[in-house]
Design an enzyme around this catalytic site. Structure first.
Site, PDB file in Angstrom:
ATOM      1  CD  GLU A 291      39.782 -37.303 -31.159  1.00  0.00           C
ATOM      2  OE1 GLU A 291      40.202 -38.222 -31.885  1.00  0.00           O
ATOM      3  OE2 GLU A 291      38.568 -37.041 -31.059  1.00  0.00           O
TER       4      GLU A 291
ATOM      5  CG  ASN B  36      37.908 -31.225 -28.492  1.00  0.00           C
ATOM      6  OD1 ASN B  36      37.318 -31.082 -27.422  1.00  0.00           O
ATOM      7  ND2 ASN B  36      37.384 -31.893 -29.510  1.00  0.00           N
TER       8      ASN B  36
ATOM      9  CG  HIS C 227      32.655 -39.023 -27.405  1.00  0.00           C
ATOM     10  ND1 HIS C 227      31.458 -38.716 -27.996  1.00  0.00           N
ATOM     11  CD2 HIS C 227      33.593 -38.249 -28.020  1.00  0.00           C
ATOM     12  CE1 HIS C 227      31.650 -37.803 -28.941  1.00  0.00           C
ATOM     13  NE2 HIS C 227      32.934 -37.495 -28.965  1.00  0.00           N
TER      14      HIS C 227
ATOM     15  CD  GLU D 226      34.060 -34.137 -29.893  1.00  0.00           C
ATOM     16  OE1 GLU D 226      33.962 -35.362 -30.077  1.00  0.00           O
ATOM     17  OE2 GLU D 226      34.935 -33.435 -30.432  1.00  0.00           O
TER      18      GLU D 226
ATOM     19  CG  ASP E 118      28.173 -39.160 -27.547  1.00  0.00           C
ATOM     20  OD1 ASP E 118      29.150 -39.530 -26.864  1.00  0.00           O
ATOM     21  OD2 ASP E 118      28.190 -39.168 -28.797  1.00  0.00           O
TER      22      ASP E 118
HETATM   23  O1  9MR Z   1      30.556 -37.672 -35.217  1.00  0.00           O
HETATM   24  C1  9MR Z   1      31.574 -37.651 -36.187  1.00  0.00           C
HETATM   25  C2  9MR Z   1      31.304 -38.684 -37.256  1.00  0.00           C
HETATM   26  O2  9MR Z   1      30.147 -38.334 -37.986  1.00  0.00           O
HETATM   27  C3  9MR Z   1      32.501 -38.802 -38.187  1.00  0.00           C
HETATM   28  O3  9MR Z   1      32.296 -39.855 -39.093  1.00  0.00           O
HETATM   29  C4  9MR Z   1      33.758 -39.035 -37.353  1.00  0.00           C
HETATM   30  C5  9MR Z   1      35.004 -39.084 -38.216  1.00  0.00           C
HETATM   31  O4  9MR Z   1      35.361 -37.825 -38.641  1.00  0.00           O
HETATM   32  O5  9MR Z   1      33.927 -38.003 -36.421  1.00  0.00           O
HETATM   33  C6  9MR Z   1      32.886 -37.927 -35.497  1.00  0.00           C
HETATM   34  O6  9MR Z   1      33.167 -36.905 -34.568  1.00  0.00           O
HETATM   35  C7  9MR Z   1      34.333 -37.086 -33.779  1.00  0.00           C
HETATM   36  C8  9MR Z   1      34.910 -35.713 -33.503  1.00  0.00           C
HETATM   37  O7  9MR Z   1      35.150 -35.045 -34.699  1.00  0.00           O
HETATM   38  C9  9MR Z   1      36.162 -35.796 -32.670  1.00  0.00           C
HETATM   39  N1  9MR Z   1      35.960 -36.547 -31.460  1.00  0.00           N
HETATM   40  C10 9MR Z   1      35.331 -37.855 -31.633  1.00  0.00           C
HETATM   41  C11 9MR Z   1      34.033 -37.712 -32.422  1.00  0.00           C
HETATM   42  C12 9MR Z   1      33.337 -39.047 -32.542  1.00  0.00           C
HETATM   43  O8  9MR Z   1      34.118 -39.926 -33.283  1.00  0.00           O
END
Ligand code: 9MR
Length: 351
Positions: A150, A198, A234, A264, A266
């Protein structure tokens, strides 16, 4: 064996093979030669239904949080590999592949790093050391890494971050040069691992996915080591207009010679009172199917992953303050939802 007996035996075999194959996502994915995965948390493996569903339905997993800086590096000197190792051991025990997530991101960084007032030279050394140590630890165990996660804003510009310009690793103002540097360190650390960039909101063609495409095109033309692009997917807007151009987007990335992983997925539903209604679940299933079909029809799309798998454990309600929820293929009681059936059907038909 008489002819009649042979016929019976053949019929029995057919019935049995129907019963033994294709009952789960994992079996269809194995047959199609693609990976189907879910993000997982080590502590939840203690829950029998969580562990058995994960192992039964998926042939790949990724650490939802356990391999991020904030989890793996509590202090500058100390690496905490234990939770990540537990996930890897689970994957090994169930013959699943492990995707690594992630080595450089603007979020989930430890306080000591964010507030450490390091110079760009020190940040550069910290990142190089981190990539090297973590990738070497998981060498032969993690087959693909989201090396950088990101970096782009919606308009395609590079976002301000600790690794880019606050203070950055010495490549401030040089666009994607810091991604290139991270990829080069990653290749040196584990030459066998597949290296990914990613990002989210990059399913269809838009200014952000244009920026990802331009970066990968540039990297490929100059021999910068990049093997794949992770498309997070997402989905929060059920209209999902961006999906109209997902095939074109996957095709243009594939034409650069890189793999694509859906990383990822959802689909958050508006949280009314109680359970989501049938229409919402149907729409959710359509979106799941749409993305699975797009991936499975593109030979370069080699892995398809959801961000968790049960509505019992998902980041969506926390992040949306309860406005959205129930984004995954299994409900909170591990019951299969229409989204699961849609995925199963897509994998059964494969490409
Ligand atoms: O699902 C993850 C959540 O539990 C964490 O609090 C958050 C912050 O680190 O990250 C979430 O996962 C993210 C992923 O690492 C990168 N893309 C977005 C995802 C959703 O926020």
């Amino acid at each position: 064996m008489t002819f009649k007996q042979t016929l019976w035996a053949a019929a029995l075999l057919l019935i049995l093979s129907g019963a033994c194959f294709g009952q789960t996502l994992r079996e269809y994915a194995d047959r199609a030669g693609v990976l189907v995965g879910a993000a997982a948390e080590p502590r939840l493996l203690e829950e029998p239904e969580y562990a058995s569903t994960l192992a039964r339905e998926f042939n790949m997993l990724t650490a939802e949080n356990a391999l991020k800086w904030g989890a793996i590096r509590p202090t500058r000197e100390r690496f905490n590999f234990e939770p990540g190792d537990r996930l890897v051991a689970f994957a090994r025990a169930h013959k699943m592949k492990v995707r690594g997530h992630c080595l450089a991101w603007s979020e989930y960084n430890p306080r000591w790093l964010e507030k450490g007032s390091f110079t760009p030279e020190q940040m550069s050394e910290l990142l190089r050391e981190h990539i090297t140590k973590v990738m070497r630890h998981y060498r032969g165990k993690v087959f693909a890494w989201d090396v950088v996660n990101e970096i782009f804003l919606a308009d395609g510009s590079v976002e301000s971050s600790v690794w880019y310009d606050q203070p950055g690793i010495g490549l401030k103002g040089k666009g994607t040069a810091y991604v290139e540097q991270a990829l080069r360190w990653a290749r040196a650390a584990d030459p066998d691992a597949q290296l990914f960039y990613n990002d989210y909101d990059t399913e269809g063609i838009n200014p952000k996915s244009d920026a990802v495409y331009a970066m990968v095109k540039d990297f490929r033309s100059r021999g910068v080591p990049i093997d794949g692009v992770g498309i997070q997917a997402h989905i929060v807007d059920l209209e999902a207009k961006d999906l109209a151009t997902i095939e074109q987007n996957l095709a243009r990335l594939a034409a650069l010679g890189v793999q694509i992983h859906i990383t990822e997925l959802d689909v958050g539903l508006p949280s009314g009172a109680g359970q989501p209604d049938a229409a919402a679940l149907k729409r959710q299933a359509e979106i799941y199917r749409r993305i699975a079909d797009a991936c499975l029809r593109q030979p370069k799309c080699t892995a398809f992953q959801t961000w968790g798998f049960t509505d019992k454990y998902t980041w969506i309600p926390g992040y949306t303050k309860g406005a959205k929820g129930a984004p995954l293929p299994f409900d909170a009681a591990y019951k299969k939802k229409p989204a699961y059936d849609a995925l199963l059907e897509a994998f059964r038909r494969r490409r």
